[in-house]
Structure formats: structure tokens, C-alpha cells
Design a protein around this motif. Sequence first.
Motif, PDB file in Angstrom:
ATOM      1  N   VAL A   1       0.838  -1.203   0.000  1.00  0.00           N
ATOM      2  CA  VAL A   1       0.000   0.000   0.000  1.00  0.00           C
ATOM      3  C   VAL A   1       0.870   1.249   0.000  1.00  0.00           C
ATOM      4  O   VAL A   1       0.621   2.211  -0.740  1.00  0.00           O
ATOM      5  CB  VAL A   1      -0.955  -0.011   1.207  1.00  0.00           C
ATOM      6  CG1 VAL A   1      -1.705   1.325   1.333  1.00  0.00           C
ATOM      7  CG2 VAL A   1      -1.956  -1.165   1.085  1.00  0.00           C
ATOM      8  N   GLY A   2       1.915   1.250   0.826  1.00  0.00           N
ATOM      9  CA  GLY A   2       2.785   2.425   0.906  1.00  0.00           C
ATOM     10  C   GLY A   2       3.506   2.708  -0.395  1.00  0.00           C
ATOM     11  O   GLY A   2       3.586   3.856  -0.843  1.00  0.00           O
ATOM     12  N   PHE A   3       4.020   1.660  -1.033  1.00  0.00           N
ATOM     13  CA  PHE A   3       4.700   1.841  -2.318  1.00  0.00           C
ATOM     14  C   PHE A   3       3.740   2.354  -3.382  1.00  0.00           C
ATOM     15  O   PHE A   3       4.052   3.283  -4.136  1.00  0.00           O
ATOM     16  CB  PHE A   3       5.326   0.528  -2.767  1.00  0.00           C
ATOM     17  CG  PHE A   3       5.758   0.532  -4.209  1.00  0.00           C
ATOM     18  CD1 PHE A   3       6.777   1.360  -4.639  1.00  0.00           C
ATOM     19  CD2 PHE A   3       5.132  -0.277  -5.136  1.00  0.00           C
ATOM     20  CE1 PHE A   3       7.173   1.380  -5.971  1.00  0.00           C
ATOM     21  CE2 PHE A   3       5.516  -0.273  -6.466  1.00  0.00           C
ATOM     22  CZ  PHE A   3       6.538   0.550  -6.883  1.00  0.00           C
ATOM     23  N   ALA A   4       2.546   1.744  -3.435  1.00  0.00           N
ATOM     24  CA  ALA A   4       1.580   2.150  -4.457  1.00  0.00           C
ATOM     25  C   ALA A   4       1.118   3.584  -4.236  1.00  0.00           C
ATOM     26  O   ALA A   4       0.951   4.355  -5.196  1.00  0.00           O
ATOM     27  CB  ALA A   4       0.381   1.203  -4.438  1.00  0.00           C
TER      28      ALA A   4
ATOM     29  N   LEU B   1      -2.819  -7.509  -5.606  1.00  0.00           N
ATOM     30  CA  LEU B   1      -4.094  -6.912  -5.212  1.00  0.00           C
ATOM     31  C   LEU B   1      -3.875  -5.566  -4.541  1.00  0.00           C
ATOM     32  O   LEU B   1      -4.608  -4.604  -4.802  1.00  0.00           O
ATOM     33  CB  LEU B   1      -4.843  -7.862  -4.272  1.00  0.00           C
ATOM     34  CG  LEU B   1      -6.241  -7.434  -3.829  1.00  0.00           C
ATOM     35  CD1 LEU B   1      -7.153  -7.281  -5.040  1.00  0.00           C
ATOM     36  CD2 LEU B   1      -6.821  -8.449  -2.852  1.00  0.00           C
ATOM     37  N   ALA B   2      -2.850  -5.478  -3.704  1.00  0.00           N
ATOM     38  CA  ALA B   2      -2.551  -4.202  -3.038  1.00  0.00           C
ATOM     39  C   ALA B   2      -2.164  -3.136  -4.054  1.00  0.00           C
ATOM     40  O   ALA B   2      -2.636  -1.995  -3.984  1.00  0.00           O
ATOM     41  CB  ALA B   2      -1.421  -4.395  -2.028  1.00  0.00           C
ATOM     42  N   TYR B   3      -1.330  -3.497  -5.015  1.00  0.00           N
ATOM     43  CA  TYR B   3      -0.915  -2.531  -6.027  1.00  0.00           C
ATOM     44  C   TYR B   3      -2.105  -2.076  -6.871  1.00  0.00           C
ATOM     45  O   TYR B   3      -2.207  -0.897  -7.222  1.00  0.00           O
ATOM     46  CB  TYR B   3       0.148  -3.146  -6.943  1.00  0.00           C
ATOM     47  CG  TYR B   3       1.511  -3.324  -6.307  1.00  0.00           C
ATOM     48  CD1 TYR B   3       1.807  -2.773  -5.061  1.00  0.00           C
ATOM     49  CD2 TYR B   3       2.510  -4.041  -6.946  1.00  0.00           C
ATOM     50  CE1 TYR B   3       3.053  -2.933  -4.481  1.00  0.00           C
ATOM     51  CE2 TYR B   3       3.770  -4.209  -6.372  1.00  0.00           C
ATOM     52  CZ  TYR B   3       4.031  -3.658  -5.140  1.00  0.00           C
ATOM     53  OH  TYR B   3       5.268  -3.824  -4.576  1.00  0.00           O
ATOM     54  N   GLY B   4      -2.995  -3.021  -7.199  1.00  0.00           N
ATOM     55  CA  GLY B   4      -4.116  -2.674  -8.055  1.00  0.00           C
ATOM     56  C   GLY B   4      -5.193  -1.864  -7.361  1.00  0.00           C
ATOM     57  O   GLY B   4      -5.829  -0.998  -7.974  1.00  0.00           O
TER      58      GLY B   4
ATOM     59  N   VAL C   1      -8.636   3.418  -4.333  1.00  0.00           N
ATOM     60  CA  VAL C   1      -9.204   3.559  -2.994  1.00  0.00           C
ATOM     61  C   VAL C   1      -8.667   4.796  -2.290  1.00  0.00           C
ATOM     62  O   VAL C   1      -9.439   5.631  -1.783  1.00  0.00           O
ATOM     63  CB  VAL C   1      -8.932   2.290  -2.158  1.00  0.00           C
ATOM     64  CG1 VAL C   1      -9.353   2.510  -0.717  1.00  0.00           C
ATOM     65  CG2 VAL C   1      -9.678   1.097  -2.747  1.00  0.00           C
ATOM     66  N   VAL C   2      -7.346   4.946  -2.240  1.00  0.00           N
ATOM     67  CA  VAL C   2      -6.804   6.115  -1.547  1.00  0.00           C
ATOM     68  C   VAL C   2      -6.996   7.376  -2.376  1.00  0.00           C
ATOM     69  O   VAL C   2      -6.999   8.488  -1.839  1.00  0.00           O
ATOM     70  CB  VAL C   2      -5.318   5.924  -1.170  1.00  0.00           C
ATOM     71  CG1 VAL C   2      -5.143   4.714  -0.288  1.00  0.00           C
ATOM     72  CG2 VAL C   2      -4.429   5.840  -2.392  1.00  0.00           C
TER      73      VAL C   2
END
Length: 395
Positions: free
Chosen positions: A227-230, A346-349, A354-355
Motif C-alpha cells: 500500500v505504501g509503495f503504491a 491486489l494491493a498494487y491494483g 481507494v486512496v
Amino acid sequence: MFVTDHPKLAYRYVLALTGALLLSYLAVAISLPVVSIYVVNVFHLSSASGGLSVGISFLSTILTRGHAGISADRFGGKICMQRGLILYAIAGLICLIASLPQLSVAGGYAVLIAGRLLLGLGESLTMVGMTSWAIGLMGHARSGKVMSLVGMGMYGAFAVGGPLGLALLDHVGFAGLMGVCTVLPLLGLIAIYRLPPVHPQAGQSESFWQIIGRIWRAGAAVGLQGVGFAALGAFFPLYFLSHGWSYAGLGLTFFGVGFVLVRLLCGHLPDQIGGMRVAIVSLTVEACGQYLLWLAPGPGLALFGALLTGLGCSMVFPAMGAEVVKQVPPHLRGTAIGGFVAFQDLAYGATGPVVGLLADHSSYSSVFLIGGLAATLGLWIAAVSRHRLVSQAPL
């Protein structure tokens, strides 16, 4: 001769596999900034259509990780990787066909989407096959080192792929660029042709979801790390511009320096001191970097936050990946790797949309608060998982 009995030889083989993986990911990376430009500027379609043409390959990747893992376990990592590289090349050729002037806009766009879907399947098979094959060559005890090399191949391609793709578009056009995307995986296919396979092992099969039940904690930790990287990749420039700060383009540079530095210096640590310990320290550093980005009063501290994020993100994937490999028998290794990587996919996508909604209603700095909270939750999961392992260890 067993390759695992000759560590130096096995390492040379895995370096060759890493080079082939880098070539295949270049086919993804150089097309990434170009496809949406082509859809919007040449097909004259909407930005949403351009975004779909980019994102559809990542969706395909997520949905086919399980299939790739099962293929690696059933046929062996070498065959799985070879099939992936062939699909990469076919996908590039299909995207090249999409640029033919004989096609209508709708027809060209449909062909392009088909090529992008196939690209996602090729990426799944190549990455999971390569990882399973490399661990088979090096042995379970060095799985953390293998995961580190996999990440270096992937992120190395993305580091140079964007600028290279735009340069190729200017000099050889979209069709020429897709020709390059067709040739690169074929070069990788040639590079791995003579490397020894690791034959699949027999054993009792388990469903993909049963294996997910075994590894979900490690998968959740690596997903929360992502999440942080994305968030940084998607919103750092906008965050700087919203504050009127200079050097908005340096966020990923600072992140990349930290990421690569730790991979080079610490890639051996998961195998030596345990993946959980490495993940706990790494997620702590990432959380600090994200919180610093959220609260930074000026560009200097914000860039330091990006550096800390890179330092922290770097080893979570190989550290937790090494733990995943320990939790399953060798004949289920590919399926476990496929499921594990799907959490990060999934986190990257999902992070961007979302954020992004949060940023629309709050501020760009708030996306880094979400990244910090996600890393903190990942830290808690890793700490609980380590406690469980310690409590279950024989006295």
C-alpha cells in the motif's frame, strides 16, 4: 549431479534466470506509459479507456496467479517459465497488430485489450515459474536470496522501462515498440534454454484455497506493505505540487535508492536470521517513512520519508516469501508462491483508486497516513505470526 550440491553453479544459473526475468518485465515496463497514450492520442478514446488498457493486464495477472502456481507444480518451473515467455511474445505481437491501419478504432482497441490480457497471463507464468525453478536450483534454505533476486529483476526493469518506453515511442513508433516487446521475451527464452530443469515432485495435492489458508498471514503482510509503495508511486508528485514544493519527480528516485541499497546489502538476511525478524524491522521502517511523509513540513523531510519507505519496503517481499516456502512441501511450492504474490498484486491494483477517493475528499498527504496504518497493521501481523512460530517450536 544435483545443482543444490554446487551452490556457486546454482547461483550462476539463477542469475541467468534473473536476467531472463528482467527482459520479460521490460516488455511490461516499456509498454506501461505508452499504451494509454496511444489509446487516447491515436484511437482518440477517453482517459478511462486508456486506463483500462493499462490496468487490464494487472487484473489478468491477479486472476491467473493460482493457475500459474499449479502449472509450476505440475509441469516444473522451467516449462512454466518457457510458456510464460512465449505468451509474452505472442501478446506483444497481438498489440502490434492492433496498430494496423486496416483495423477500425473499435477493432484495434479490442485487439489491444486481448493482447494486454494475454500479457498478464504470460507475466504470471514467467514470474511464478522462474521463482519456483530458482528455489529448486538453490534449495529451500536460500529461498530468501532467490526472492531478493526476483525483486531486483522486476524493479530493475520498471526503473528503466518507463523512460525507455517513451524514447522508443518517439523514435520507432507504437508498432516498433511492440516489436521490441515481442523480441525481448524471446531473448530470455534463448537465455534459459540450456539451463537444467528441476523436475516436479510427487505428493498429495491441495486446492489453491487450502494453500491460501496456510500462507494468508505472510500474504497479508506483503500486501499491506505494498500500500505504501503504491501510494507513493501514484500520488507523490501530486502531493508535492499541492504544497508548491520543488523536486516532485524525485520521490521514486529516493524510494528506489533505498530499495536497491537494502536489497544489495541485506538480501541474505532472511535465510540467515529468519524472514519474520527481517519483515518486522522492515515494516517498522516503512511505517516511519509513511508517517513522515504524512506530517512532513517541507520537501526535505518528505524526500527522506520516501527514502525510508524504500528502505523498509525492500525486504518485506523476500522475507515473507522465504517464510511461505517453509510452510509448504516442495511439490506445492509453485502454488504457494502464486497465491503469495497475488496479495501484493491486489494491493498494487486497489490502492490507487481507494486512496485516490480519500485524496479527493481530504488531501494528498492523507494517502500516506493510510500507507503508514497499513504498514503498522502488517507489522502487527508479522509480530503475531512470529510469536506463533516461536510458541510452536520444540523446546
